[in-house]
Design a protein around this motif. Structure first.
Motif, PDB file in Angstrom:
ATOM      1  N   ILE A 129       5.898   0.754  -3.957  1.00 24.88           N
ATOM      2  CA  ILE A 129       4.952   0.752  -5.084  1.00 24.88           C
ATOM      3  C   ILE A 129       5.339   1.798  -6.119  1.00 24.88           C
ATOM      4  N   ALA A 130       5.630   3.015  -5.648  1.00 27.35           N
ATOM      5  CA  ALA A 130       6.040   4.091  -6.565  1.00 27.35           C
ATOM      6  C   ALA A 130       7.311   3.716  -7.316  1.00 27.35           C
ATOM      7  N   ASN A 131       8.246   3.098  -6.602  1.00 26.15           N
ATOM      8  CA  ASN A 131       9.530   2.711  -7.202  1.00 26.15           C
ATOM      9  C   ASN A 131       9.348   1.702  -8.324  1.00 26.15           C
ATOM     10  N   THR A 132       8.544   0.656  -8.086  1.00 24.31           N
ATOM     11  CA  THR A 132       8.379  -0.384  -9.110  1.00 24.31           C
ATOM     12  C   THR A 132       7.580   0.114 -10.321  1.00 24.31           C
ATOM     13  N   ILE A 133       6.628   1.024 -10.084  1.00 23.90           N
ATOM     14  CA  ILE A 133       5.880   1.598 -11.212  1.00 23.90           C
ATOM     15  C   ILE A 133       6.814   2.403 -12.108  1.00 23.90           C
ATOM     16  N   VAL A 134       7.696   3.183 -11.485  1.00 21.87           N
ATOM     17  CA  VAL A 134       8.675   3.971 -12.251  1.00 21.87           C
ATOM     18  C   VAL A 134       9.649   3.046 -12.978  1.00 21.87           C
ATOM     19  N   LEU A 135      10.106   1.987 -12.298  1.00 17.49           N
ATOM     20  CA  LEU A 135      11.021   1.026 -12.926  1.00 17.49           C
ATOM     21  C   LEU A 135      10.365   0.340 -14.125  1.00 17.49           C
ATOM     22  N   MET A 136       9.072   0.039 -14.004  1.00 14.62           N
ATOM     23  CA  MET A 136       8.357  -0.584 -15.112  1.00 14.62           C
ATOM     24  C   MET A 136       8.249   0.367 -16.304  1.00 14.62           C
ATOM     25  N   SER A 137       8.064   1.653 -16.041  1.00 13.39           N
ATOM     26  CA  SER A 137       7.988   2.639 -17.132  1.00 13.39           C
ATOM     27  C   SER A 137       9.325   2.776 -17.851  1.00 13.39           C
ATOM     28  N   ASP A 138      10.422   2.415 -17.157  1.00 14.19           N
ATOM     29  CA  ASP A 138      11.758   2.442 -17.770  1.00 14.19           C
ATOM     30  C   ASP A 138      12.106   1.136 -18.478  1.00 14.19           C
ATOM     31  N   ALA A 139      11.287   0.104 -18.256  1.00 21.15           N
ATOM     32  CA  ALA A 139      11.545  -1.213 -18.869  1.00 21.15           C
ATOM     33  C   ALA A 139      10.977  -1.233 -20.284  1.00 21.15           C
ATOM     34  N   HIS A 140      11.827  -0.934 -21.256  1.00 20.59           N
ATOM     35  CA  HIS A 140      11.380  -0.788 -22.637  1.00 20.59           C
ATOM     36  C   HIS A 140      11.391  -2.097 -23.419  1.00 20.59           C
TER      37      HIS A 140
END
Length: 215
Positions: A129-140
């Motif tokens: 969960i933490a990983n995908t939230i961080v990945l989403m924040s990097d998805a510009h």
């Protein structure tokens, strides 16, 4: 395209490693011992669907949760990096970190283990969960968001087929093969965790230094 390919590779490797279907196989076989193949197939299908739904909900709702609780993305990167590093370290020691079950708990879960503990937290734990939230924040961009969602779907479809074939795969890999695979994925996960941690702490340190020199 230059940024999309590395991002896609990061999504695929990190999500697969955190879902850890290969490491989950022996636990899954223990919990479903004595069940029919049809029942096992139903459990795997329900567990992977549960994991995908939970992960996608948190992926898109993560930023709203941050805003509601006043959590910074960088702070979450640091916390997520620590969680992922711990999971990776335990995997490097060939220890199962997703869930700890005793005999009584296995008997309790055997009627419906597809939601918990198999779906949550084994296939979709705090690290994932933490990983995908961080990945989403990097998805510009929209394409990067699509890559992330596509990666989640692809990895859990793959997880479904791996767990379905778990009886045969465990025999092929053997205990040594399982341990080697888990250690390799654990090492990869620790590297991802360090990158995540550094990515969160770097801007915080820069802001602190700017404020210090500004005074």
């Amino acid at each position: 395209m230059e940024t999309l390919l590395p991002y896609a590779l990061l999504c695929l490797t990190s999500i697969f490693t955190l879902a850890n279907p290969l490491g989950t196989m022996p636990v899954f076989l223990t919990m479903t011992q004595g069940l029919s193949e049809e029942r096992r197939r139903f459990i795997v299908k329900r567990a992977t669907i549960t994991a995908v739904i939970i992960l996608i909900v948190f992926t898109f709702a993560g930023q709203f949760i941050f805003m509601f609780f006043g959590i910074s993305t960088n702070g979450f990167r640091i916390a997520g990096g620590v969680i992922i590093f711990k999971i990776g370290y335990d995997m490097l020691q060939a220890r199962y970190t997703h869930v700890k079950l005793n005999d009584n708990e296995i008997k309790t879960y055997v009627n419906d283990i597809s939601i918990t503990p198999l779906g949550i937290p084994m296939l979709c734990g705090p690290g994932a969960i933490a990983n995908t939230i961080v990945l989403m924040s990097d998805a510009h961009t929209l394409s990067m968001k699509a890559v992330l969602v596509g990666s989640i779907a692809f990895i859990y479809i793959l997880t479904y087929y791996i767990l379905r074939a778990s009886t045969r795969l465990v025999k092929v890999l053997g205990e040594t093969g399982n341990n080697v695979m888990m250690r390799l994925m654990g090492l990869l996960l620790m590297v991802i965790a360090v990158e995540c941690f550094v990515g969160g702490i770097k801007p915080i340190l820069i802001d602190v230094l700017r404020e210090g020199f500004g005074k």
